[in-house]
Design a protein around this motif. Structure first.
Motif, PDB file in Angstrom:
ATOM      1  N   LEU A 419       0.833  -1.207   0.000  1.00 36.66           N
ATOM      2  CA  LEU A 419       0.000   0.000   0.000  1.00 36.66           C
ATOM      3  C   LEU A 419       0.870   1.261   0.000  1.00 36.66           C
ATOM      4  CD1 LEU A 419      -2.805  -1.008   2.543  1.00 36.66           C
ATOM      5  CD2 LEU A 419      -3.056  -0.726   0.078  1.00 36.66           C
ATOM      6  N   ALA A 420       1.939   1.256   0.782  1.00 36.00           N
ATOM      7  CA  ALA A 420       2.815   2.430   0.871  1.00 36.00           C
ATOM      8  C   ALA A 420       3.515   2.702  -0.451  1.00 36.00           C
ATOM      9  CB  ALA A 420       3.833   2.231   1.981  1.00 36.00           C
ATOM     10  N   SER A 421       3.762   1.641  -1.218  1.00 36.42           N
ATOM     11  CA  SER A 421       4.487   1.801  -2.485  1.00 36.42           C
ATOM     12  C   SER A 421       3.582   2.281  -3.623  1.00 36.42           C
ATOM     13  CB  SER A 421       5.140   0.472  -2.880  1.00 36.42           C
ATOM     14  OG  SER A 421       4.150  -0.484  -3.238  1.00 36.42           O
ATOM     15  N   MET A 422       2.272   2.304  -3.402  1.00 32.23           N
ATOM     16  CA  MET A 422       1.346   2.619  -4.483  1.00 32.23           C
ATOM     17  C   MET A 422       1.152   4.112  -4.716  1.00 32.23           C
ATOM     18  SD  MET A 422      -1.440  -0.442  -4.264  1.00 32.23           S
ATOM     19  CE  MET A 422      -1.838  -0.281  -5.994  1.00 32.23           C
ATOM     20  N   SER A 423       1.580   4.933  -3.756  1.00 33.24           N
ATOM     21  CA  SER A 423       1.478   6.383  -3.951  1.00 33.24           C
ATOM     22  C   SER A 423       2.517   7.079  -3.080  1.00 33.24           C
ATOM     23  CB  SER A 423       0.085   6.896  -3.598  1.00 33.24           C
ATOM     24  OG  SER A 423       0.055   8.313  -3.629  1.00 33.24           O
ATOM     25  N   GLU A 424       3.160   8.107  -3.648  1.00 37.09           N
ATOM     26  CA  GLU A 424       4.180   8.822  -2.883  1.00 37.09           C
ATOM     27  C   GLU A 424       3.582   9.687  -1.790  1.00 37.09           C
ATOM     28  OE1 GLU A 424       4.734  12.716  -5.797  1.00 37.09           O
ATOM     29  OE2 GLU A 424       6.407  11.347  -5.444  1.00 37.09           O
ATOM     30  N   ILE A 425       2.254   9.891  -1.801  1.00 39.50           N
ATOM     31  CA  ILE A 425       1.646  10.692  -0.723  1.00 39.50           C
ATOM     32  C   ILE A 425       1.505   9.878   0.557  1.00 39.50           C
ATOM     33  CG2 ILE A 425       0.330  11.977  -2.458  1.00 39.50           C
ATOM     34  CD1 ILE A 425      -2.231  10.771  -1.033  1.00 39.50           C
ATOM     35  N   VAL A 426       1.624   8.547   0.455  1.00 32.69           N
ATOM     36  CA  VAL A 426       1.454   7.684   1.633  1.00 32.69           C
ATOM     37  C   VAL A 426       2.762   7.642   2.421  1.00 32.69           C
ATOM     38  CG1 VAL A 426       0.906   5.370   2.463  1.00 32.69           C
ATOM     39  CG2 VAL A 426      -0.308   6.301   0.482  1.00 32.69           C
ATOM     40  N   ASN A 427       2.706   8.082   3.667  1.00 31.31           N
ATOM     41  CA  ASN A 427       3.886   8.105   4.531  1.00 31.31           C
ATOM     42  C   ASN A 427       4.025   6.805   5.315  1.00 31.31           C
ATOM     43  OD1 ASN A 427       6.018   9.822   4.935  1.00 31.31           O
ATOM     44  ND2 ASN A 427       4.849  11.374   5.992  1.00 31.31           N
ATOM     45  N   GLU A 428       2.941   6.392   5.975  1.00 28.07           N
ATOM     46  CA  GLU A 428       2.945   5.180   6.787  1.00 28.07           C
ATOM     47  C   GLU A 428       1.605   4.465   6.654  1.00 28.07           C
ATOM     48  OE1 GLU A 428       5.188   5.408  10.818  1.00 28.07           O
ATOM     49  OE2 GLU A 428       4.043   7.259  10.649  1.00 28.07           O
ATOM     50  N   VAL A 429       1.654   3.149   6.775  1.00 26.90           N
ATOM     51  CA  VAL A 429       0.433   2.344   6.752  1.00 26.90           C
ATOM     52  C   VAL A 429       0.499   1.321   7.882  1.00 26.90           C
ATOM     53  CG1 VAL A 429      -1.067   0.817   5.412  1.00 26.90           C
ATOM     54  CG2 VAL A 429       0.278   2.571   4.242  1.00 26.90           C
ATOM     55  N   ILE A 442      -3.906   4.930   7.475  1.00 25.77           N
ATOM     56  CA  ILE A 442      -2.963   5.570   6.559  1.00 25.77           C
ATOM     57  C   ILE A 442      -2.624   6.974   7.035  1.00 25.77           C
ATOM     58  CG2 ILE A 442      -2.547   6.296   4.175  1.00 25.77           C
ATOM     59  CD1 ILE A 442      -4.566   4.175   3.276  1.00 25.77           C
ATOM     60  N   TYR A 443      -1.327   7.249   7.091  1.00 28.57           N
ATOM     61  CA  TYR A 443      -0.833   8.591   7.422  1.00 28.57           C
ATOM     62  C   TYR A 443      -0.148   9.142   6.180  1.00 28.57           C
ATOM     63  CZ  TYR A 443       2.283  12.143   9.458  1.00 28.57           C
ATOM     64  OH  TYR A 443       2.964  13.305   9.718  1.00 28.57           O
ATOM     65  N   CYS A 444      -0.632  10.279   5.695  1.00 32.18           N
ATOM     66  CA  CYS A 444      -0.141  10.840   4.438  1.00 32.18           C
ATOM     67  C   CYS A 444       0.836  11.982   4.656  1.00 32.18           C
ATOM     68  CB  CYS A 444      -1.313  11.335   3.590  1.00 32.18           C
ATOM     69  SG  CYS A 444      -2.381  10.007   3.001  1.00 32.18           S
ATOM     70  N   ASP A 445       1.601  12.267   3.603  1.00 37.01           N
ATOM     71  CA  ASP A 445       2.528  13.397   3.586  1.00 37.01           C
ATOM     72  C   ASP A 445       1.768  14.604   3.053  1.00 37.01           C
ATOM     73  OD1 ASP A 445       4.446  15.325   2.743  1.00 37.01           O
ATOM     74  OD2 ASP A 445       5.995  13.784   2.707  1.00 37.01           O
ATOM     75  N   ASP A 446       1.462  15.555   3.939  1.00 37.97           N
ATOM     76  CA  ASP A 446       0.660  16.714   3.544  1.00 37.97           C
ATOM     77  C   ASP A 446       1.287  17.524   2.423  1.00 37.97           C
ATOM     78  OD1 ASP A 446      -1.342  16.142   5.285  1.00 37.97           O
ATOM     79  OD2 ASP A 446      -0.709  17.531   6.852  1.00 37.97           O
ATOM     80  N   LYS A 462      -9.019   6.019  -1.838  1.00 31.42           N
ATOM     81  CA  LYS A 462     -10.015   4.975  -2.104  1.00 31.42           C
ATOM     82  C   LYS A 462      -9.818   4.361  -3.488  1.00 31.42           C
ATOM     83  CE  LYS A 462     -15.038   4.298  -2.385  1.00 31.42           C
ATOM     84  NZ  LYS A 462     -16.364   4.984  -2.237  1.00 31.42           N
ATOM     85  N   TRP A 463      -9.630   5.246  -4.527  1.00 30.16           N
ATOM     86  CA  TRP A 463      -9.593   4.749  -5.900  1.00 30.16           C
ATOM     87  C   TRP A 463      -8.166   4.503  -6.407  1.00 30.16           C
ATOM     88  CZ3 TRP A 463     -13.962   2.871  -7.103  1.00 30.16           C
ATOM     89  CH2 TRP A 463     -15.137   3.446  -6.595  1.00 30.16           C
ATOM     90  N   ASN A 464      -7.190   5.267  -5.921  1.00 30.16           N
ATOM     91  CA  ASN A 464      -5.832   5.166  -6.461  1.00 30.16           C
ATOM     92  C   ASN A 464      -4.901   4.282  -5.634  1.00 30.16           C
ATOM     93  OD1 ASN A 464      -5.642   7.292  -8.805  1.00 30.16           O
ATOM     94  ND2 ASN A 464      -6.840   8.244  -7.187  1.00 30.16           N
ATOM     95  N   VAL A 465      -5.309   3.966  -4.426  1.00 26.87           N
ATOM     96  CA  VAL A 465      -4.467   3.111  -3.581  1.00 26.87           C
ATOM     97  C   VAL A 465      -5.223   1.833  -3.199  1.00 26.87           C
ATOM     98  CG1 VAL A 465      -3.215   2.919  -1.393  1.00 26.87           C
ATOM     99  CG2 VAL A 465      -3.111   5.040  -2.712  1.00 26.87           C
ATOM    100  N   ILE A 466      -6.295   1.987  -2.424  1.00 28.46           N
ATOM    101  CA  ILE A 466      -7.017   0.806  -1.914  1.00 28.46           C
ATOM    102  C   ILE A 466      -7.621  -0.016  -3.049  1.00 28.46           C
ATOM    103  CG2 ILE A 466      -8.854  -0.001  -0.395  1.00 28.46           C
ATOM    104  CD1 ILE A 466      -6.512   1.254   1.088  1.00 28.46           C
TER     105      ILE A 466
END
Length: 824
Positions: A419-429, A442-446, A462-466
């Motif tokens: 999940l973390a590798s699917m978008s650079e906005i994802v910081n931690e899962v 999910i904790y994102c990089d603001d 919801k649509w681009n990661v999960i």
């Protein structure tokens, strides 16, 4: 022999240097305070020279040493002491109060020694450091763990020695001319062996960083020719992030980074990123990572920058190493190969280890010992595999495997990484099971969210990661629910995820706002950078100063002063808040500014400015009213106090926690008449608006605070202290709903620091039960305790560290949980 004279510097902290000869002398001197028959010595103290004196003094006296996390609560300390029953506990002035509270609940007698009260003396007949029995227990290390109560891991001298042999003879990472940086708390076996025992054994030099603050860390690296950094993955993630952000802003640096990535040569990278290496002192030979798995991207980028990162795998039960990466043979993703003195194999997917590094067992826990030690093999509980070159790869934790009702076993780390590798906005899962379904937090990089122009984070995820993830996996691995949180996921002191806390996290999404492009004009950039520096948060152009950024009264005063000093624009709080967001404020400043000059806020200068104010004077009835109130309160409640002897001479600030409307009275009634007459309270202007209340306030040492003009109000309070009077300031600013401590503001810390006035923390307990928030009439016969704690001098503190020190003292006495933040 673990310690001998190598005729050179052994330890450095700032401008203090201790030679090996001095170290041996100081250990021998310190050991004289460990009187009588001593089997176990506990150390409850922050990282400092005296920690080492206490540690080696314990070994010098042939005692088992029990290190305890200096940030532990009194209950946690008491649990450890009752479990292993040491004869002596060594603390510092910083931990003395928690130590005393912990010791008051023990089932046995224990001697307390404060390192700040020990005088080191020259030893005329210094004995050589003894050679211990290798099979004897050297330390009992209590694991903080990610779940459950801590267990005492018994490690022998041989367990420790085999680790030292591994890094000095087998792998040959350490050399006598090395300078090792001490960053991590020494109660963990990883930093204890890696940054203290091993380097001092071979005659290297160890260097303490005064704190983890960037300024302290960089100055320590640059001034001491550090050759090796030993830390946890999270530390390296922060380093890599800071460097990469700067590279991304420079086209030439980006090009060089890409070139270095393709070249994949440490020597080449060190040449082209020479300026980066100079920032770290220019002498870093290795970065050593342990305690948890290092992110592959972090390892890869640090290597591209020319740093050789050696990753190891181990656990406290192995003192701590099981495998280690050989220099020059780094394989990203691998935790290295087993040491020559131990053997590793995989049993049903679980990593098991046998050899001299395996612990003696868990103290007083034979059943738990037998559960992990079987026929000499230690079953680690970790999952992994060995490749054809005997390199270990970690894949997860056995105890964290999720078993669904359909019998399927799921490794949450595998899903988290995907999940973390699917978008650079994802910081931690974090992934856990809830209602027989997989739930992700999910904790994102603001910053990256804004850079990507994402307006609705929930919909994007919801649509681009999960959804994308779910389409790529088998049905039983699908994530059916997810929450977005605005804070990092909970971790231990060595950055292991506390997965058992994930179900307690709640989504805290901000309301979606209209997209506003990031402005580039200078006024906005300066205001944005100022707020980010003050609040340690990311600022966006459409952020509201209160709702989104959480600016409190003091923050707004800081901003008010900054705007005047930088742009020549005078604004009060109401005017600042009249702008809907940071961008609108910046546009107004751009239009009305009379200058542009960035200056640091000088609170000392502000508080010293000439300010005419007539301080209220108490009437002769003041003390009569106090005595009457004291009699009444003692009859109505079970009111008690302690620690009045801690009140210093001269002006001081009393800083109580705030539980009820009666708190000021609860504190005041215990002050001696002479002190009370010189003690001032403050009241918000909205609470004393009618003439009668204003008259009473003026005759009762009450300073009226106009929060719309906090700067003037602070000057009034400063005038009180400057005139040799005392102040009572409630750092929380408002009453607690539950009795738990709220955030501490740093108003009192500014006054204390700039006027060099001590702060006396005051712990009020039970007031919230005597007069709960929302109730008009107090509840009779409730117990209320007022504890005046030891004063804290401001000279060694910044505003923030002074605020935090007072918070810690009050918190430890109340034994309450800290909030997630203490930011002002």
């Amino acid at each position: 022999m673990f310690l001998k004279d190598h005729n050179k510097t052994a330890m450095i902290l700032k401008d203090q240097q201790i030679s090996y000869s001095q170290l041996l002398n100081n250990v021998a001197s310190f050991s004289k305070h460990l009187e009588g028959e001593v089997n176990k010595v506990a150390i409850f103290c922050e990282n400092r020279f005296e920690w080492l004196y206490a540690f080696y003094a314990g070994w010098y006296k042939n005692a088992i040493v029990v290190p305890i996390d200096f940030m532990s609560s009194a209950d946690d300390v008491s649990f450890i002491l009752n479990d292993c029953k040491p004869e002596i506990i060594i603390c510092s002035s910083q931990t003395a109060e928690v130590c005393s509270k912990a010791c008051s609940d023990l089932s046995f007698k224990i001697k307390q020694i404060n390192v700040d009260e020990i005088r080191i003396e020259k030893q005329n007949n210094q004995t050589l450091f003894p050679i211990p029995d290798k099979n004897k227990t050297a330390v009992i290390i209590y694991t903080s763990g990610t779940t459950g109560l801590p267990k005492g891991v018994m490690l022998s001298f041989d367990n420790i020695m085999v680790n030292i042999e591994a890094v000095t003879e087998d792998v040959k990472v350490y050399e006598p001319n090395d300078r090792i940086l001490i960053l991590l708390p020494l109660h963990h076996i990883f930093p204890l062996v890696g940054t203290v025992v091993a380097p001092l054994k071979i005659g290297a030099t160890i260097v303490f960083s005064p704190s983890m603050a960037a300024d302290d860390l960089m100055s320590t690296l640059q001034n001491n020719q550090i050759t090796m950094i030993i830390s946890v993955p999270r530390f390296y993630s922060i380093i890599r992030k800071g460097i990469k952000e700067k590279i991304e802003k420079n086209k030439i640096a980006k090009l060089l980074f890409t070139l270095a990535e393709k070249k994949n040569s440490l020597s080449f990278s060190r040449k082209i990123f020479n300026s980066v290496h100079k920032r770290f002192g220019g002498n870093i030979k290795y970065m050593v990572s342990g305690g948890a798995a290092l992110d592959k991207e972090v390892a890869k980028d640090l290597r591209t920058l020319g740093f050789e990162v050696l990753e190891g795998y181990g656990m406290t039960e192995c003192a701590p190493m099981i495998t280690f990466t050989r220099p020059g043979n780094v394989v990203i993703g691998s935790a290295g190969q087993p040491l020559k003195t131990n053997e590793v194999k995989i049993v049903d997917g679980e990593i098991v280890n046998r050899g001299r590094n395996v612990m003696l067992g868990y103290y007083n826990r034979p059943e738990e010992t037998n559960a992990v030690l079987k026929d000499g093999w230690l079953f680690t509980g970790d999952l992994g595999y060995l490749d054809d070159k005997n390199r270990l790869f970690i894949t997860g934790r056995k105890k964290e495997i999720i078993i669904l009702s359909n019998g399927k076993n799921i490794n949450p780390e595998e899903i988290e990484n995907k999940l973390a590798s699917m978008s650079e906005i994802v910081n931690e899962v974090g992934v856990f099971e809830k209602a027989d379904m997989l739930h992700a937090v999910i904790y994102c990089d603001d910053v990256k969210v804004k850079q990507a122009g994402i307006e609705n984070v929930q919909e994007y995820l919801k649509w681009n990661v999960i959804d994308k993830y779910n389409q790529s996996v088998t049905p039983y691995k699908k994530v059916m629910k997810f929450s977005v949180v605005n804070e990092p996921l909970p971790r231990t002191r060595l950055s292991k995820q506390k997965r058992f806390l994930l179900p307690q996290l709640e989504a805290k999404d901000k309301p979606q706002q209209e997209k506003i492009p990031e402005p580039v004009f200078q006024e906005y950039i300066l205001i944005k950078e100022f707020i980010q520096q003050q609040k340690a948060i990311t600022v966006h152009p459409n952020d509201h100063l209160e709702i989104d950024l959480g600016l409190d009264s003091l923050d707004k005063v800081n901003l008010e002063v900054f705007l005047e000093q930088t742009f020549g624009v005078k604004m009060n709080e109401k005017e600042i808040l009249s702008y809907p967001n940071v961008l609108k404020l910046a546009e107004s400043i751009q239009e009305h500014k009379t200058k542009l000059a960035v200056e640091a806020i000088d609170w000392g200068k502000i508080l010293r400015e000439e300010f005419n104010v007539k301080l209220p004077e108490s009437w002769f009835t003041h003390n009569l009213m106090k005595h009457a109130a004291k009699i009444f309160l003692k009859l109505y409640f079970r009111l008690k106090s302690e620690g009045l002897e801690n009140l210093p001479e001269g002006p001081f600030i009393l800083a109580p926690n705030h539980q009820s409307f009666l708190d000021g009275l609860f504190v005041a009634v215990f002050l001696k008449n002479k002190i009370l007459k010189k003690t001032y309270f403050y009241a918000k202007e909205k609470h004393v608006r009618n003439k009668i209340l204003k008259f009473i306030a003026d005759k009762s040492n009450v300073i009226v605070m106009d929060l719309s003009d906090l700067k003037s109000s602070l000057r009034k309070l400063a005038e009180v202290l400057r005139n040799g009077r005392n102040l009572i300031i409630f750092p929380e600013g408002t009453r607690s709903f539950t009795g738990e401590l709220g955030d501490f503001k740093k108003t009192f810390a500014i006054l204390s620091r700039e006027l060099n006035v001590p702060v006396v923390p005051v712990a009020i307990e039970g007031a919230n039960k005597a007069l709960p928030r929302g109730k008009i009439f107090p509840r009779p016969f409730k117990e209320v305790k007022v504890k005046f704690l030891n004063p804290i001098l401001p000279s060694d503190h910044s505003f923030e560290s002074l605020r935090d020190a007072v918070f810690e003292k009050v918190s430890s006495h109340l034994n309450l949980s800290k909030p997630n933040s203490k930011k002002s």
